[in-house]
Design a protein around this motif. Structure first.
Motif, PDB file in Angstrom:
ATOM      1  N   TYR A 233       0.825  -1.208   0.000  1.00 21.33           N
ATOM      2  CA  TYR A 233       0.000   0.000   0.000  1.00 21.33           C
ATOM      3  C   TYR A 233       0.861   1.262   0.000  1.00 21.33           C
ATOM      4  O   TYR A 233       0.487   2.276  -0.587  1.00 21.33           O
ATOM      5  CB  TYR A 233      -0.954  -0.012   1.187  1.00 21.33           C
ATOM      6  N   GLY A 234       2.022   1.181   0.665  1.00 20.51           N
ATOM      7  CA  GLY A 234       2.930   2.325   0.669  1.00 20.51           C
ATOM      8  C   GLY A 234       3.410   2.674  -0.725  1.00 20.51           C
ATOM      9  O   GLY A 234       3.541   3.848  -1.085  1.00 20.51           O
ATOM     10  N   ALA A 235       3.653   1.643  -1.561  1.00 24.99           N
ATOM     11  CA  ALA A 235       4.090   1.864  -2.938  1.00 24.99           C
ATOM     12  C   ALA A 235       3.004   2.546  -3.759  1.00 24.99           C
ATOM     13  O   ALA A 235       3.293   3.281  -4.701  1.00 24.99           O
ATOM     14  CB  ALA A 235       4.479   0.532  -3.574  1.00 24.99           C
ATOM     15  N   ARG A 236       1.766   2.337  -3.399  1.00 27.92           N
ATOM     16  CA  ARG A 236       0.645   2.935  -4.124  1.00 27.92           C
ATOM     17  C   ARG A 236       0.440   4.395  -3.720  1.00 27.92           C
ATOM     18  O   ARG A 236       0.195   5.247  -4.577  1.00 27.92           O
ATOM     19  CB  ARG A 236      -0.638   2.154  -3.855  1.00 27.92           C
ATOM     20  N   ILE A 237       0.528   4.678  -2.441  1.00 27.08           N
ATOM     21  CA  ILE A 237       0.126   6.004  -1.955  1.00 27.08           C
ATOM     22  C   ILE A 237       1.292   6.939  -1.639  1.00 27.08           C
ATOM     23  O   ILE A 237       1.087   8.137  -1.453  1.00 27.08           O
ATOM     24  CB  ILE A 237      -0.756   5.872  -0.689  1.00 27.08           C
ATOM     25  N   CYS A 238       2.528   6.405  -1.570  1.00 28.20           N
ATOM     26  CA  CYS A 238       3.662   7.249  -1.195  1.00 28.20           C
ATOM     27  C   CYS A 238       4.946   6.701  -1.834  1.00 28.20           C
ATOM     28  O   CYS A 238       5.847   6.240  -1.135  1.00 28.20           O
ATOM     29  CB  CYS A 238       3.783   7.294   0.328  1.00 28.20           C
ATOM     30  N   LYS A 239       5.016   6.780  -3.146  1.00 35.20           N
ATOM     31  CA  LYS A 239       6.147   6.202  -3.872  1.00 35.20           C
ATOM     32  C   LYS A 239       7.462   6.847  -3.451  1.00 35.20           C
ATOM     33  O   LYS A 239       7.569   8.066  -3.342  1.00 35.20           O
ATOM     34  CB  LYS A 239       5.939   6.370  -5.378  1.00 35.20           C
ATOM     35  N   GLY A 240       8.462   6.015  -3.216  1.00 37.72           N
ATOM     36  CA  GLY A 240       9.763   6.495  -2.776  1.00 37.72           C
ATOM     37  C   GLY A 240       9.902   6.535  -1.269  1.00 37.72           C
ATOM     38  O   GLY A 240      11.009   6.594  -0.744  1.00 37.72           O
ATOM     39  N   ARG A 241       8.758   6.520  -0.573  1.00 34.83           N
ATOM     40  CA  ARG A 241       8.768   6.520   0.902  1.00 34.83           C
ATOM     41  C   ARG A 241       7.773   5.469   1.402  1.00 34.83           C
ATOM     42  O   ARG A 241       6.985   5.705   2.315  1.00 34.83           O
ATOM     43  CB  ARG A 241       8.406   7.901   1.445  1.00 34.83           C
ATOM     44  N   GLU A 242       7.844   4.309   0.778  1.00 38.64           N
ATOM     45  CA  GLU A 242       6.855   3.263   1.023  1.00 38.64           C
ATOM     46  C   GLU A 242       6.731   2.880   2.495  1.00 38.64           C
ATOM     47  O   GLU A 242       5.645   2.569   2.988  1.00 38.64           O
ATOM     48  CB  GLU A 242       7.199   2.021   0.193  1.00 38.64           C
ATOM     49  N   LEU A 243       7.852   2.902   3.209  1.00 43.42           N
ATOM     50  CA  LEU A 243       7.859   2.532   4.628  1.00 43.42           C
ATOM     51  C   LEU A 243       8.322   3.703   5.497  1.00 43.42           C
ATOM     52  O   LEU A 243       8.920   3.523   6.553  1.00 43.42           O
ATOM     53  CB  LEU A 243       8.755   1.311   4.855  1.00 43.42           C
ATOM     54  N   GLY A 244       8.029   4.904   5.037  1.00 42.14           N
ATOM     55  CA  GLY A 244       8.424   6.095   5.776  1.00 42.14           C
ATOM     56  C   GLY A 244       9.642   6.744   5.162  1.00 42.14           C
ATOM     57  O   GLY A 244      10.392   6.130   4.397  1.00 42.14           O
TER      58      GLY A 244
END
Length: 423
Positions: A233-244
């Motif tokens: 889900y991080g890759a979908r909504i916050c590319k480049g900062r998938e895990l913070g």
């Protein structure tokens, strides 16, 4: 419900959690709840306790090194309204009650340029303040004499860093350099210790959420399953900062702000997919621009409240110059009064208003003179009554607005009858 009550201190309600869970597929709800149950939420009083403990250690260590009373110099990282100033606000409140031995003078700075390095000696301790050190980028950027700006065409431009602390953070000084952050992500701390071995670092350490052998999510197989879920889900909504930010994998949330080091599935509220803006339901939104927009809306709404409290500002509304009641100071005083009446923490108020501790002190002093609140910052009975009367008037006005429509969440949101075997 226990997590909402005891870990979030009722900062969230059940509907907030249901809306957030609705972001995920049904067969992933157990994984989402696993993340929710391990989030750490810290109130102002929680951070005060951490700061008090770490300041005691800093003072004790400095005193033992020189065997003399030490002078404390506090410099917040970042600009006003950022987390460094929130922490300085808390620190200043801690020292209102003298409870620390071995202290000479205490100095607070609003800008790094105010620090006169030539005047510092062996009894001086320079303390930089922040709420969390994730990757260490914030501190290292602050030390840099230049900053990189990205132009609209994508070109990079180097500009002088007006807020640099590079002239202060250096080896071989007579004074002691300290970084005090409420929380330190282990890898960020290790990075700063390597880059600045002469600087002492204090704060509570936290491991990355998916650090093998140290994860809060249990054994490797379960940890990997949760990590893949968060990354998906991080890759979908916050590319480049998938895990913070910088892969910090933090699980921390503060009453005054949500760090971008924390997993983005917790705080993102909108994202772009194939050029289309889409929305995500966060547990608690972080988006600073939206916070500023909301603050502006509240500020405009404040105009009505300022009129209702005009007697406190010495303005006669029958006078042709009544417009003078809508001035910046009166708007700020009114907004501050409304926040205090709502029992909002002062750090949260200062952060929302983008004010330093000194700015807040000036407002508190002015409001006390006007009779808006007492010396403990508690609204006076008269001011509370004036707010109550204003609320009654606004309710009548709102009822007359036929376009106002009240929507009950239950009319359009699905809420399961049972979840995890509980009704």
């Amino acid at each position: 419900m226990d997590t909402i009550r005891y870990r979030f201190y009722d900062r969230l309600d059940l509907y907030d959690v249901y809306r957030w869970l609705d972001n995920f597929d049904d067969d992933e709800l157990e994984l989402a709840v696993s993340v929710f149950e391990r989030l750490e939420y810290y109130r102002e009083e929680d951070l005060l306790g951490i700061l008090a403990s770490k300041l005691h250690d800093i003072i004790q260590d400095a005193w033992e090194a020189v065997n003399k009373g030490v002078n404390l110099h506090f410099v917040p990282l970042g600009r006003p309204g950022k987390s460094g100033y929130v922490i300085q606000y808390l620190v200043k409140n801690l020292f209102k009650q003298p409870s620390y031995p071995h202290i000479g003078k205490i100095v607070y700075y609003g800008h790094p340029k105010e620090v006169k390095v030539a005047d510092l000696g062996v009894t001086d301790v320079l303390i930089f303040l922040d709420d969390i050190i994730g990757s260490g980028d914030t501190f290292m950027s602050a030390v840099s004499p230049t900053i990189t700006k990205i132009k609209k065409d994508g070109a990079k431009e180097e500009k002088p860093n007006e807020w640099t602390i590079g002239h202060i953070v250096k080896d071989g000084t007579s004074y002691k350099t300290v970084l005090l952050s409420c929380f330190l992500m282990d890898k960020g701390k290790a990075r700063l210790e390597k880059a600045y071995p002469f600087m002492a670092i204090y704060g509570e350490e936290r491991h990355h959420a998916f650090d093998k052998g140290k994860s809060l999510f249990g054994g490797y197989l379960k940890m990997r399953q949760v990590r893949e879920f968060c990354y998906k889900y991080g890759a979908r909504i916050c590319k480049g900062r998938e895990l913070g930010y910088s892969n910090s994998q933090a699980l921390l949330m503060f009453a005054h702000a949500i760090p971008n080091n924390t997993l983005p599935i917790v705080w993102v509220d909108e994202y772009e997919e194939e050029g289309v803006t889409k929305y995500w339901q966060p547990l608690i939104a972080r988006n600073q621009m939206k916070k500023q927009n909301m603050a502006f809306i509240k500020r405009m709404d404040n105009n009505r409240w300022v009129f209702k409290l005009s007697q406190y500002f010495g303005v006669d509304l029958d006078d042709p110059d009544w417009k003078s009641v809508i001035e910046d100071k009166n708007v700020k005083l009114t907004y501050l009064l409304r926040c205090l009446e709502s029992h909002l923490p002062e750090t949260v108020i200062a952060n929302d208003m983008g004010l330093t501790h000194d700015d807040m002190s000036v407002l508190f002093e002015e409001g006390e003179k006007l009779g808006l609140w007492d010396d403990k910052h508690k609204p006076t009975a008269d001011a509370s009554k004036a707010l109550e009367e204003a609320v009654k008037i606004f309710r009548i006005e709102n009822k007359e607005d036929l376009e106002v429509k009240v929507v009950d969440d239950r009319d359009y949101m699905y809420i399961p009858e049972t979840f995890r075997g509980m009704s």
